[in-house]
Design a protein around this motif. Structure first.
Motif, PDB file in Angstrom:
ATOM      1  N   SER A 113       0.693  -1.440  -0.075  1.00 39.88           N
ATOM      2  CA  SER A 113      -0.098  -0.006   0.163  1.00 39.88           C
ATOM      3  C   SER A 113       0.793   1.079   0.031  1.00 39.88           C
ATOM      4  CB  SER A 113      -1.052   0.201   1.267  1.00 39.88           C
ATOM      5  OG  SER A 113      -1.596  -1.043   1.334  1.00 39.88           O
ATOM      6  N   PHE A 132       1.191   5.909   0.620  1.00 40.78           N
ATOM      7  CA  PHE A 132       0.593   6.550   1.372  1.00 40.78           C
ATOM      8  C   PHE A 132       0.541   7.844   0.631  1.00 40.78           C
ATOM      9  CE2 PHE A 132       3.220   3.775   4.238  1.00 40.78           C
ATOM     10  CZ  PHE A 132       2.293   3.556   5.121  1.00 40.78           C
ATOM     11  N   ASP A 150      -6.780   0.004  -0.821  1.00 38.71           N
ATOM     12  CA  ASP A 150      -5.984  -0.148   0.341  1.00 38.71           C
ATOM     13  C   ASP A 150      -4.827   0.782   0.527  1.00 38.71           C
ATOM     14  OD1 ASP A 150      -7.357  -2.336   1.111  1.00 38.71           O
ATOM     15  OD2 ASP A 150      -5.995  -3.838   0.348  1.00 38.71           O
ATOM     16  N   ASP A 151      -4.603   1.719  -0.282  1.00 40.39           N
ATOM     17  CA  ASP A 151      -3.681   2.871  -0.024  1.00 40.39           C
ATOM     18  C   ASP A 151      -4.201   3.721   1.082  1.00 40.39           C
ATOM     19  OD1 ASP A 151      -2.184   1.977  -2.243  1.00 40.39           O
ATOM     20  OD2 ASP A 151      -2.438   3.589  -3.435  1.00 40.39           O
ATOM     21  N   TRP A 152      -3.190   4.049   1.666  1.00 37.40           N
ATOM     22  CA  TRP A 152      -3.321   5.220   3.113  1.00 37.40           C
ATOM     23  C   TRP A 152      -3.628   6.553   2.498  1.00 37.40           C
ATOM     24  CZ3 TRP A 152      -4.633   3.483   7.712  1.00 37.40           C
ATOM     25  CH2 TRP A 152      -4.216   2.175   8.088  1.00 37.40           C
ATOM     26  N   LEU A 172      -3.650  10.244   4.056  1.00 47.78           N
ATOM     27  CA  LEU A 172      -3.426  11.358   5.165  1.00 47.78           C
ATOM     28  C   LEU A 172      -4.251  12.727   4.836  1.00 47.78           C
ATOM     29  CD1 LEU A 172      -0.904   9.389   5.096  1.00 47.78           C
ATOM     30  CD2 LEU A 172      -0.045  10.845   6.984  1.00 47.78           C
ATOM     31  N   LEU A 226       2.634   7.928  10.999  1.00 47.35           N
ATOM     32  CA  LEU A 226       2.812   7.062   9.896  1.00 47.35           C
ATOM     33  C   LEU A 226       3.233   5.602  10.415  1.00 47.35           C
ATOM     34  CD1 LEU A 226       4.366   9.169   7.569  1.00 47.35           C
ATOM     35  CD2 LEU A 226       2.389   7.855   6.923  1.00 47.35           C
ATOM     36  N   CYS A 230       0.687   2.513  10.789  1.00 46.79           N
ATOM     37  CA  CYS A 230       0.701   1.712   9.272  1.00 46.79           C
ATOM     38  C   CYS A 230       0.144   0.105   9.353  1.00 46.79           C
ATOM     39  CB  CYS A 230       2.080   1.666   8.753  1.00 46.79           C
ATOM     40  SG  CYS A 230       3.300   1.213   9.666  1.00 46.79           S
ATOM     41  N   GLY A 241      -7.108   2.839  11.321  1.00 48.94           N
ATOM     42  CA  GLY A 241      -6.367   4.160  11.101  1.00 48.94           C
ATOM     43  C   GLY A 241      -6.698   5.017  12.296  1.00 48.94           C
ATOM     44  N   MET A 249      -5.584   9.901   9.169  1.00 51.72           N
ATOM     45  CA  MET A 249      -5.063   8.638   8.467  1.00 51.72           C
ATOM     46  C   MET A 249      -5.973   7.460   8.336  1.00 51.72           C
ATOM     47  SD  MET A 249      -1.299   7.210   8.431  1.00 51.72           S
ATOM     48  CE  MET A 249      -0.973   5.294   8.330  1.00 51.72           C
ATOM     49  N   PHE A 250      -6.355   7.251   7.185  1.00 54.93           N
ATOM     50  CA  PHE A 250      -7.389   6.053   6.759  1.00 54.93           C
ATOM     51  C   PHE A 250      -7.149   5.507   5.482  1.00 54.93           C
ATOM     52  CE2 PHE A 250      -9.559   8.997   9.828  1.00 54.93           C
ATOM     53  CZ  PHE A 250      -9.629   8.197  10.957  1.00 54.93           C
ATOM     54  N   ARG A 251      -7.696   4.131   5.270  1.00 51.45           N
ATOM     55  CA  ARG A 251      -7.318   3.482   4.154  1.00 51.45           C
ATOM     56  C   ARG A 251      -8.390   4.332   2.878  1.00 51.45           C
ATOM     57  NH1 ARG A 251      -3.291  -0.513   3.827  1.00 51.45           N
ATOM     58  NH2 ARG A 251      -3.197  -1.514   5.739  1.00 51.45           N
TER      59      ARG A 251
END
Ligand code: C5P
Length: 225
Positions: free
Chosen positions: A2, A4, A99-101, A103, A121, A125, A130, A167-169
């Motif tokens: 994934s 960020f 599924d990438d994070w 922010l 982070l 992670c 998150g 920070m969430f998916r």
């Protein structure tokens, strides 16, 4: 693996600053206010892209020189009438992997440090849900009645003040914001799904520039670093 990404909503006006120029472009140490948050995010090696969500009719962004920030910066002209709408429109336009994070960081928090960003982070992670940067409430909280008199005192134990980044998916955040569009931060939308975002301890220097005096405080802080 994934990736960020950062997403910075900057499509608001900042009426409480009482200025003709939108808050994100007010001068701060010789740069537009938003430059500072974008610069910290772009300088973070773990972050691949920094999306900045602007109002569709924004004519100011391109009048500044952003070249010092490198090629991670991507303006998206799709801001909405609320912060939540700007974030959702930005997420949809950015077309991220599920599924990438992401922010999400207020353009109006110029004093975010690499240290706090990295802490967020590292601590999140591997988290299933998150979370957000936040600080425990320090002052006593009062509830006001319509005459601006104290109607009650809130117990501050267990209360935290939410900051950003949050920070969430990507897929989870889109789903959450599609279901709750009246929220004032991303975590509230995630909470409405029945999930419990993690609180990562921050400090008060990561404040949001909201009133004219905040700009002076930010200037002093940034100059001392
Ligand atoms: O108004 P407030 O200070 O809470 O805004 C927080 C952030 O959300 C700011 O960076 C502002 O530009 C952004 N925002 C937005 N779209 C809106 C309202 C606010 O991107 N419609």
């Amino acid at each position: 693996m994934s990736l960020f990404h950062a997403l910075v909503p900057a499509a608001g006006f900042g009426a409480r600053m009482g200025h003709e120029l939108p808050k994100q472009y007010l001068p701060l140490t010789g740069k537009p206010l938003i430059f500072h948050a974008l610069s910290t995010l772009c300088a973070c090696p773990k972050i691949s892209t920094v999306f900045v969500v602007l109002a569709p009719d924004d004519t100011l962004f391109h009048s500044f020189d952003w070249s010092a920030l490198g090629d991670k910066l991507q303006p998206l002209y799709c801001g909405g009438v609320t912060r939540a709408e700007s974030v959702l429109n930005g997420l949809l336009a950015a077309e991220l992997e599920a599924d990438d994070w992401v922010l999400v960081h207020d353009g109006a928090r110029p004093c975010l440090t690499q240290l706090l960003l990295d802490k967020l982070l590292v601590e999140l992670c591997n988290d299933d849900t998150g979370g957000i940067l936040a600080v425990p409430v320090a002052d006593t909280l009062k509830c006001a009645d319509q005459q601006q008199r104290i109607s009650s005192t809130q117990d501050r134990a267990g209360l935290w003040q939410a900051q950003t980044p949050q920070m969430f998916r990507a897929r989870l955040l889109v789903q959450a914001l599609q279901q709750s569009n009246r929220v004032t931060d991303e975590a509230s939308a995630i909470e409405a799904l029945g999930l419990k975002p993690r609180l990562v301890l921050s400090d008060s220097t990561n404040f949001k520039v909201t009133y004219p005096q905040d700009l002076l405080l930010a200037e002093v802080l940034l100059q001392r670093r």
